[in-house]
Design a protein around this motif. Structure first.
Motif, PDB file in Angstrom:
ATOM      1  N   ARG A 184       0.844  -1.201   0.000  1.00 31.41           N
ATOM      2  CA  ARG A 184       0.000   0.000   0.000  1.00 31.41           C
ATOM      3  C   ARG A 184       0.876   1.248   0.000  1.00 31.41           C
ATOM      4  NH1 ARG A 184      -3.024   0.052   4.937  1.00 31.41           N
ATOM      5  NH2 ARG A 184      -4.664   1.314   3.996  1.00 31.41           N
ATOM      6  N   LEU A 214      -3.128   3.773  -2.541  1.00 26.54           N
ATOM      7  CA  LEU A 214      -2.975   2.970  -3.753  1.00 26.54           C
ATOM      8  C   LEU A 214      -2.422   1.611  -3.338  1.00 26.54           C
ATOM      9  CD1 LEU A 214      -3.285   3.745  -6.822  1.00 26.54           C
ATOM     10  CD2 LEU A 214      -0.858   4.298  -6.789  1.00 26.54           C
ATOM     11  N   THR A 215      -3.123   0.553  -3.677  1.00 30.49           N
ATOM     12  CA  THR A 215      -2.680  -0.803  -3.342  1.00 30.49           C
ATOM     13  C   THR A 215      -2.434  -1.593  -4.627  1.00 30.49           C
ATOM     14  OG1 THR A 215      -4.099  -0.728  -1.391  1.00 30.49           O
ATOM     15  CG2 THR A 215      -3.223  -2.882  -2.015  1.00 30.49           C
ATOM     16  N   ILE A 216      -1.226  -2.128  -4.773  1.00 29.76           N
ATOM     17  CA  ILE A 216      -0.922  -2.916  -5.976  1.00 29.76           C
ATOM     18  C   ILE A 216      -1.598  -4.276  -5.862  1.00 29.76           C
ATOM     19  CG2 ILE A 216       0.878  -4.023  -7.350  1.00 29.76           C
ATOM     20  CD1 ILE A 216       2.780  -1.815  -6.566  1.00 29.76           C
ATOM     21  N   ARG A 217      -2.410  -4.609  -6.852  1.00 33.79           N
ATOM     22  CA  ARG A 217      -3.158  -5.877  -6.840  1.00 33.79           C
ATOM     23  C   ARG A 217      -2.593  -6.911  -7.793  1.00 33.79           C
ATOM     24  NH1 ARG A 217      -8.449  -6.951  -5.531  1.00 33.79           N
ATOM     25  NH2 ARG A 217      -8.686  -7.993  -7.541  1.00 33.79           N
ATOM     26  N   CYS A 243      -3.930  -1.400  -9.780  1.00 30.77           N
ATOM     27  CA  CYS A 243      -3.997  -0.972  -8.377  1.00 30.77           C
ATOM     28  C   CYS A 243      -5.430  -0.660  -7.967  1.00 30.77           C
ATOM     29  CB  CYS A 243      -3.157   0.291  -8.162  1.00 30.77           C
ATOM     30  SG  CYS A 243      -1.429   0.124  -8.614  1.00 30.77           S
ATOM     31  N   SER A 294      -1.435   1.814 -13.332  1.00 30.98           N
ATOM     32  CA  SER A 294      -0.461   2.791 -12.813  1.00 30.98           C
ATOM     33  C   SER A 294       0.707   3.025 -13.770  1.00 30.98           C
ATOM     34  CB  SER A 294       0.083   2.298 -11.462  1.00 30.98           C
ATOM     35  OG  SER A 294       0.797   1.074 -11.624  1.00 30.98           O
TER      36      SER A 294
END
Lengths: 198, 200
Positions: free
Chosen positions: B59, B133-136, B160, B173
């Motif tokens: 995150r 922002l969370t990288i998925r 994200c 992103s």
């Protein structure tokens, strides 16, 4: 001797049929629909050739032409794509089939890297000399356990563990420009496309 | 010493030989009939997993406001970027100042190769500084405009989850990613530190 020939013929035919059905054995076929995504600017295109055969092509400087299949109705099961494919000898740096989610990425991403070669994702080339020849492509993925695979003519070529909590998966096939050199064009043909679930 | 003649054994051997020859002949015929099918070398199975999996779930908090935008060709994909305050993140068609007044406005893409054929840029929203922002996931779906392609390493974008103002958007992103110059196949993409700071 005379009794041997029919037995052998039956045996060989059975082996052939079994090889063709091996990947979908245990699966249930279901019908799905697609929309055409044609993001080209005058050169690329899509053609429905009839009889379940389609042609797609994209030129350098253009984005893609793809058949976008509907999201899978059962997202926590194995879903499998089967199709008979051919691509031209000028096809290169082009993705031809994907198992994809807009929020989960690509579990399977079959590309023609240099002309005639096939690879998955950023991996090593697993087949060469494939241009201008029909081949059967099976790709499958189960989002619930992350198991993804790809088969060419019934022979497994890709195994992938792709853990995901995403449940928006679908199939795509066509031509997606990954960097086609200037002046070149990628073309492929698909026929006998079916979708399966287990 | 000679072996005794056993007619039954010879007949059996001949039948086996004939059977083998027939199997070979049938195989040759079947192979030649299927000449249009591509030959595939056996024994090659390529195994791999996600290349940037070690980033999934990380995150970040945004340090600056970002435009959330899409392209007219495919509005189901959303991106983040900015050209404000001298930053060069995002397509050059993004407005130079971030304001909510631009939400819903369309900005034509400039001509010039390589074209992504993406259509006009449409501003969808503004995510303020402090958004999370969370990288998925990782994705091959990247435009030529962002510079990810041709960057070496694993040229991939991130998908994200973006949380702000009690809203959640899933965004690409690629326009706020930076990269190391590398040779060979290694992960080299990351979120630019001038745009985000890691919080977990």
């Amino acid at each position: 001797m005379t009794g041997l020939a029919p037995a052998l013929t039956v045996c060989v035919l059975a082996i052939g049929i079994a090889a063709a059905r091996a990947q979908t054995s245990g699966y249930t076929r279901y019908s799905s629909s697609f929309t055409v995504q044609n993001w080209t600017s005058g050169c690329g295109g899509f053609a429905n050739l009839g009889g379940g055969e389609y042609k797609m092509w994209v030129c350098s400087g253009e984005s893609r032409v793809e058949m976008r299949w509907a999201n899978w109705p059962q997202q926590t099961h194995y879903n499998q794509f089967q199709g008979t494919v051919m691509f031209s000898s000028d096809t290169q740096d082009t993705a031809i089939q994907q198992i994809k989610s807009n929020t989960g990425g690509e579990a399977i991403y079959i590309q023609v890297k240099s002309p005639g070669t096939l690879r998955n994702d950023n991996g090593s080339v697993f087949a060469s000399g494939m241009a201008n020849k029909w081949f059967r492509l099976n790709t499958l993925f189960n989002p619930a356990n992350g198991d993804a695979r790809a088969y060419i003519n019934g022979s497994q070529k890709v195994t992938r563990y792709y853990p995901t909590s995403d449940r928006q998966w679908y199939f795509k096939d066509g031509v997606y420009n990954n960097g086609i050199p200037s002046g070149h064009k990628s073309t492929d043909w698909y026929k006998s496309i079916t979708t399966w679930v287990k | 010493m000679t072996r005794p003649f056993r007619p039954g054994t010879t007949r059996t051997r001949l039948a086996k030989l004939a059977g083998s020859l027939m199997l070979l002949a049938v195989t040759v015929v079947l192979t030649s009939c299927r000449h249009e099918i591509a030959p595939v070398p056996a024994g090659i199975i390529v195994a791999s997993g996600p290349h940037y999996q070690y980033l999934f779930g990380r995150r970040y908090r945004t340090k600056i406001p970002l435009y959330i935008f899409t392209f007219a060709s495919e509005t189901e994909y959303r991106y983040v970027g900015t050209r404000a305050d001298g930053f060069s993140f995002g397509p050059r068609e993004l407005p130079p100042r971030i304001t909510r007044d631009n939400i819903g406005k369309m900005f034509p893409l400039h001509e010039g190769p390589p074209s992504d054929s993406e259509g006009d840029l449409i501003i969808a929203d503004v995510a303020p500084a402090g958004s999370v922002l969370t990288i998925r996931a990782e994705t091959h779906h990247v435009t030529f405009m962002s510079g990810v392609r041709g960057s070496g390493g694993y040229p991939m974008g991130f998908i994200c989850k973006l949380n702000y103002d009690d809203k959640t958007n899933y965004v690409f992103s690629e326009f706020i990613q930076a990269r190391r110059k590398v040779s060979g196949k290694v992960p080299n993409e990351y979120l630019d530190k001038t745009v985000v700071e890691r919080i977990q």
